[in-house]
Design an enzyme around this catalytic site. Structure first.
Site, PDB file in Angstrom:
ATOM      1  N   SER A 201       0.725  -1.097  -0.036  1.00  0.00           N
ATOM      2  CA  SER A 201      -0.287  -0.052  -0.032  1.00  0.00           C
ATOM      3  C   SER A 201       0.976   1.334  -0.085  1.00  0.00           C
ATOM      4  CB  SER A 201      -1.143  -0.060   1.246  1.00  0.00           C
ATOM      5  OG  SER A 201      -2.028   0.920   1.203  1.00  0.00           O
ATOM      6  N   ASP A 369     -10.267  -3.997  -5.619  1.00  0.00           N
ATOM      7  CA  ASP A 369      -9.613  -2.943  -4.696  1.00  0.00           C
ATOM      8  C   ASP A 369      -9.655  -1.516  -5.146  1.00  0.00           C
ATOM      9  OD1 ASP A 369      -7.820  -1.459  -2.820  1.00  0.00           O
ATOM     10  OD2 ASP A 369      -6.053  -2.418  -3.342  1.00  0.00           O
ATOM     11  N   HIS A 396      -7.968  -4.750  -0.932  1.00  0.00           N
ATOM     12  CA  HIS A 396      -6.707  -4.204  -0.460  1.00  0.00           C
ATOM     13  C   HIS A 396      -5.982  -5.131   0.700  1.00  0.00           C
ATOM     14  CE1 HIS A 396      -4.200  -0.574  -0.793  1.00  0.00           C
ATOM     15  NE2 HIS A 396      -3.857  -0.417   0.458  1.00  0.00           N
TER      16      HIS A 396
END
Length: 548
Positions: A201, A369, A396
């Site tokens: 991320s 996502d 995610h």
């Protein structure tokens, strides 16, 4: 103060605004509660769940630090302190090689996402689904970084954490200092030339930014794997939150102050029953991102959600909101004027990710996502060194905590590292080849790929004198200079003058990259099943990969 959206709010939106203010008030009240009383609430919660103390998820949930978490799996962790160039003190966590005999001379550096710390890498309830543990079993020297301001990195030589100045940092500081200074420290300790980088991320975004700002850093990284990579998110699912995110920085500071974002979250982690806390997380994720978390088992949520929040600055959140508003992966803008894009006499600099990164990159992203816009991301990265793998029906957080993360993510990370092992470049053809040991694991006894433009063939026969035999037609040797130049451009450590590139050469390079993507995709799909690894098993990931 200018409020551009109040006239368009629904009743639900107004409720959310009120809840934000209520949270701010509660946060202020919680600061007045004596620490012994908070400890009492925490003890009551632990007592109420004491019947489940022997479960792996409860052990992980209640473990205060990464040391206790890893000890559950009989793995020891070292602390290393890094002083950044601007005098923050960061903690790196290291899982050293099992022994010198097992060390494969490769070092891996993993970096967490937004509002996280190194804990997130080690909280899967099944051992073989923790990426650092699998890498450790394979003989890698594993390092996990921590951003300034999180639970492991709240020190500075002259700025106390209670001051506003301590929290005056954004993604810019992560990119200019935290990532490069951490990598430099790791190289200095391990005495290797390059590290393999893995980001999750925001950790991916920080690395993209850091690599784009430093040619020197490119020379010190051999591979980069971006898991659930963030760069220019599409936006937030909830209308009011998305509007807030794209509003003036001054408005955000009015809501959250200028220090820690949502400081009360730490207290909620400690004082709410796990079932209730996990429900709150699921509801928040649904409102903000439309995540349903169906791929994360309820048992896994007990362990993982307790490690989901770690402190960071409001300014770093504001930075993401500026990126959301501009839809550009840009540096932080200090101006407070909401309409400054129309009135400012200057442009905000973008991170030069497309032109300055010279590292093989694998993007692993979830098919559902909402934070990843893969097409926009690939346009902002060098086309000829980026490969991508889509994990269908994954969101995610699924990519690190999902029930099939071992086969859908970890195994592909391992394949990518081996596929682009620098030792697997044929001198004769200048083509990147998979490692010999892993090619033998492919289902067929013969693996052949013919280059679309140069006719180069690669064959593997189990009866050959070597595991990997490369055969090239002598008539195609004239093309080797082109191939060599292309590979130097993709994997070189210094800029190559491309002013004289013509359209034909660009088309050729595009074809080469497409063929590499095809080969890599087929190779990643041959990944072995790592399910037999568990906390009580002595079988290593290496044994699992080599087992027929």
């Amino acid at each position: 103060m200018y409020f551009p959206f109040l006239g368009r709010l629904s009743i639900t939106d107004y409720i959310i605004v009120v809840l934000v203010y209520i949270e701010s008030i509660i946060s202020s009240v919680l600061k007045l509660i004596p620490q012994p009383m908070i400890n009492l609430f925490e003890w009551l919660i632990n007592f109420s769940t004491s019947s489940d103390d022997n479960t792996i998820e409860e052990k992980l949930r209640s473990a205060p630090t990464i040391h206790e978490m890893c000890a559950i799996f009989d793995i020891s962790v070292e602390d290393h302190l890094v002083r950044t160039e601007d005098n923050y003190i960061l903690t790196l966590h290291r899982i050293p090689p099992i022994s010198k005999n097992r060390f494969n001379n490769k070092v891996v550096y993993l970096h967490h996402g937004l509002l996280m710390c190194s804990d997130v890498w080690c909280c899967n309830i099944e051992r073989h689904k923790n990426l650092p543990f699998v890498l450790h079993d394979l003989g890698y020297d594993v390092w996990m970084g921590n951003n300034r301001g999180n639970k492991y990195s709240t020190a500075h030589l002259n700025k106390p954490p209670k001051s506003n100045k301590f929290w005056d940092f954004s993604i810019d500081e992560f990119a200019f200092f935290d990532i490069p200074n951490s990598i430099e420290f790791i190289l200095d300790i391990t005495k290797v030339d390059k590290v393999i980088c893995i980001g999750f991320s925001q950790g991916s975004a920080q690395m993209f930014a850091a690599f784009s700002l430093s040619e020197k850093l490119n020379r010190k990284v051999s591979h980069f794997i971006a898991i659930a990579p963030a760069m220019t998110p599409k936006g937030l699912h909830n209308r009011i939150v998305d509007t807030l995110a794209k509003s003036s920085p001054g408005f955000m500071y009015l809501f959250f102050g200028r220090k820690i974002v949502l400081p009360s979250a730490v207290i909620w982690q400690r004082t709410l029953h796990p079932t209730l806390f996990n429900l709150c997380i699921d509801i928040a994720n649904k409102i903000l991102f439309n995540w349903k978390s169906f791929n994360i088992l309820p048992r896994q949520k007990i362990a993982s959600y307790a490690k989901l929040y770690s402190t960071t600055s409001v300014k770093s959140i504001v930075h993401w909101f500026q990126i959301l508003r501009s839809q550009k992966f840009q540096m932080f803008e200090e101006s407070d004027n909401m309409l400054n894009s129309l009135t400012r006499p200057y442009q905000i600099a973008n991170f030069p990710t497309r032109t300055n990164i010279k590292i093989p990159i694998l993007l692993i992203y979830g098919g559902i996502d909402s934070l990843v816009d893969i097409d926009v991301m690939k346009k902002n990265l060098p086309f000829n060194s980026v490969f991508d793998v889509k994990v269908d029906n994954y969101e995610h957080l699924d990519l690190i905590w999902g029930k099939d993360a071992d086969t859908l993510v970890i195994a592909k990370v391992l394949r990518f590292i081996e596929f682009f092992n620098p030792g697997n470049v044929s001198v004769k053809t200048n083509q990147l080849l998979p490692s010999a040991s892993l090619v033998e694991e492919l289902p067929s006894t013969t693996w052949k790929t013919t280059h679309p433009t140069h006719g180069l063939s690669y064959r593997t026969h189990s009866a050959d004198r070597s595991p990997l035999s490369v055969q090239a037609d002598e008539a195609d040797e004239v093309h080797n200079a082109d191939n060599s130049r292309f590979l130097r451009r993709v994997f070189s450590t210094s800029a190559i003058d491309e002013d004289n590139e013509n359209e034909h050469q660009d088309d050729t390079e595009d074809q080469i990259h497409k063929e590499q993507q095809r080969r890599l995709s087929a190779y990643l799909e041959s990944s072995k099943d790592l399910r037999q690894l568990d906390a009580n098993s002595s079988t290593t990931a290496l044994d699992a990969l080599n087992k027929e």
